[in-house]
Scaffold this active site. Structure first.
Site, PDB file in Angstrom:
ATOM      1  N   PHE A 163       1.438   5.245   0.660  1.00 21.02           N
ATOM      2  CA  PHE A 163       0.926   6.382   1.404  1.00 21.02           C
ATOM      3  C   PHE A 163       1.606   7.643   0.896  1.00 21.02           C
ATOM      4  CE2 PHE A 163       0.283   2.740   4.040  1.00 21.02           C
ATOM      5  CZ  PHE A 163      -0.896   2.990   4.720  1.00 21.02           C
ATOM      6  N   THR A 211       0.861  -1.169   0.000  1.00 23.50           N
ATOM      7  CA  THR A 211       0.000   0.000   0.000  1.00 23.50           C
ATOM      8  C   THR A 211       0.902   1.224   0.000  1.00 23.50           C
ATOM      9  OG1 THR A 211      -1.830  -1.030   1.157  1.00 23.50           O
ATOM     10  CG2 THR A 211      -1.666   1.342   1.336  1.00 23.50           C
TER      11      THR A 211
END
Lengths: 356, 356
Positions: free
Chosen positions: B259, B257
């Site tokens: 960010f 993921t």
């Protein structure tokens, strides 16, 4: 600005080059230590040695860097060097992302192999079977009540406690709406209610308090019913889409959960240690007082005493006792020998450095 | 053994004393840097400088310590020194204990003030209002679908992207029973189903797959209904007391993921950067191709291209584009200037170091 910063950054770069050099010299020596230990099958992780190094750097730290920051850096340095000797595997109560995982990193640094387990029993099994070098289990948990299972396992296991870790725990008051309109009861585990007692008396003296199985259960109830407020971690609240009415409501801002590091390793004295025991006596008046007399006689301080009903056997209670000092200290050794003579059941769970 | 270990440990102690000395000299210089920056109101956190230091120590690292371990140690050193200049506050999508918090520590080290927020909007607001120096938001999230809200906020905000962080994400197949007996459907967010496609085709080709709002919702369904299996993080599974049928089933073991670190800071070139843009064109054939022509012309590589339906305004799609290089690089600057001429909407979200 660049003109003034440039020479400073060059100085920092020069220092970084020296630190990098020293880190690798330290790593080389750590490899030699690894060879010596491999020859003699000595353990890679020595909690007493690491505790001494961390205490030492904080004591000798002249500043301006903070003691805590210095310890964080040295924990990572030791973790990296240790992983060159051999990568240590540590079982913990999963899943990843919980306080238990945080406890693993706080004890072992980041260069460690974490093994999340589904239950406390599985953590013990992994460490007993050698799948993991160590296990990390909650032993005094303010919210989840996991302590009981750990204490039961401690009675049976062949593992001993080789270290302890304390982690800060915060409670928040939460509801579906994020405010207290229409709330008629506040739910939480009984320990959490007790830990927030003063604050609740001051702020919501007239709202009924209800003890439920766990704080997570309280959060679930609050998620279903707008008249219920829950005391729980914000992580649990988020799972049930609760709004925070007020954070950090526990009376003791330094509320902590203690974790035990269990393994096959006998930790040598670090200079600031404690020893955990389990005892039992037949249930007769004065028996407990008599039992503990040797501690007072030899000047050994008791830092924790907890009784727990026995689920089998011929006595009614087990007593979990922590004392200051190491079993290798003469006073502790003498006190324990006498104590063992008085007790119907006696087990030393381990001697280990007091957590930082 | 002790005889062989003792001299080695003495060498380590001597090295530690030198490291401690260097750390504090570095901290002193950091304080001077802080004074210079305060005079000129320059930012305390310079992502490009920290990225350069981390890349530099890994490049110059002779071993035996691993590059990754060296970077972890230097991230903590910089974090500690930075906190002496001024403690940086970072807002993130709470609660504590999530991947978002992990992303904060991965970018800023542990000596940072984390500010958990209830929503992505609140993270942006905190950083816009100056309550926090930076915000950390998921921008490409494989399971929670949070990316859309972040992308929408990016269109409106005055903040720019000053860095990015990538975190490993794992999916597990879980049920109430911990096995697949009687399971008739597998639920997850559509992105998670897509990410586990190959594995599911090989192992459960005949079980119906059902896309639900989030993986957490899938876990909740599986907790209520034994015929449902969920794909989710083990953390979500644990909240609904699910048993793990199989862990790490995502097809790409390096599933991550991303960010974004958002703030008011323009990050200077670090030597290995990327630039994020949002573009829109009227919806006509060939428009997109034409739009992007300047990138090819100036030899600027596009590393990511994503279209997203517009929710208002006179064009139908926004295009989120990442390109290699920094807006201060001549080729990138020229390409972007031409690109802006072609586009109906054009916004540079920021130039920042590529994540480690």
């Amino acid at each position: 600005m660049t003109d003034k910063l440039k020479p400073l950054r060059e100085q920092i770069d020069a220092i970084d080059a020296q630190i990098l050099d020293l880190l690798n010299r330290r790593a080389q020596i750590a490899q030699q230590v690894g060879h010596v230990k491999a020859e003699t099958q000595a353990p890679v992780f020595r909690p007493e040695r690491e505790a001494q190094v961390l205490r030492g750097v904080a004591e000798r730290n002249p500043g301006p860097m903070g003691d805590r920051e210095v310890q964080t850096i040295f924990r990572e340095i030791m973790s990296s060097c240790r992983s060159l000797e051999k990568r240590v595997t540590v079982a913990y109560l999963g899943p990843a992302g919980t306080f238990s995982e945080q406890a693993v990193y706080q004890q072992f640094g980041s260069a460690v192999e974490g093994l999340p387990c589904a239950s406390i029993d599985e953590v013990f099994r992994s460490a007993e079977a050698g799948t993991a070098d160590f296990g990390v289990v909650p032993i005094e948990n303010s919210s989840e009540g996991a302590v009981n299972r750990t204490l039961d396992m401690m009675l049976q296991t062949s593992l001993i406690i080789s270290g302890e870790v304390a982690i800060a725990v915060h409670h928040s008051l939460m509801t579906k709406s994020g405010n207290m309109d229409g709330v008629t009861s506040i739910c939480a585990h009984s320990q959490a209610l007790a830990q927030c007692q003063v604050w609740l008396n001051q702020n919501y003296p007239h709202i009924e308090r209800r003890a439920v199985a766990s704080n997570a259960e309280a959060a679930r109830l609050a998620g279903e019913d707008g008249t219920v407020a829950a005391i729980a971690s914000e992580l649990a609240g988020a799972q049930y889409k609760l709004g925070v009415v007020k954070g950090h409501i526990q009376d003791d801002p330094h509320n902590r959960t203690r974790f035990a590091v269990v393994g096959t390793l006998q930790t040598a004295p670090s200079g600031k240690d404690q020893t955990s025991l389990v005892l039992a006596v037949p249930n007769k008046a004065g028996a407990v007082y008599q039992l503990l007399a040797p501690l007072a006689k030899h000047g050994v301080s008791m830092t924790r005493f907890e009784s727990r009903p026995a689920r089998m056997g011929s006595w009614e209670y087990y007593f979990y006792v922590d004392v200051e000092g190491h079993v290798h200290d003469a006073a502790v050794a003498q006190a324990l020998a006498e104590l063992q003579g008085n007790a119907a059941f006696f087990k030393v769970l381990g001697s280990y450095p007091v957590s930082l």
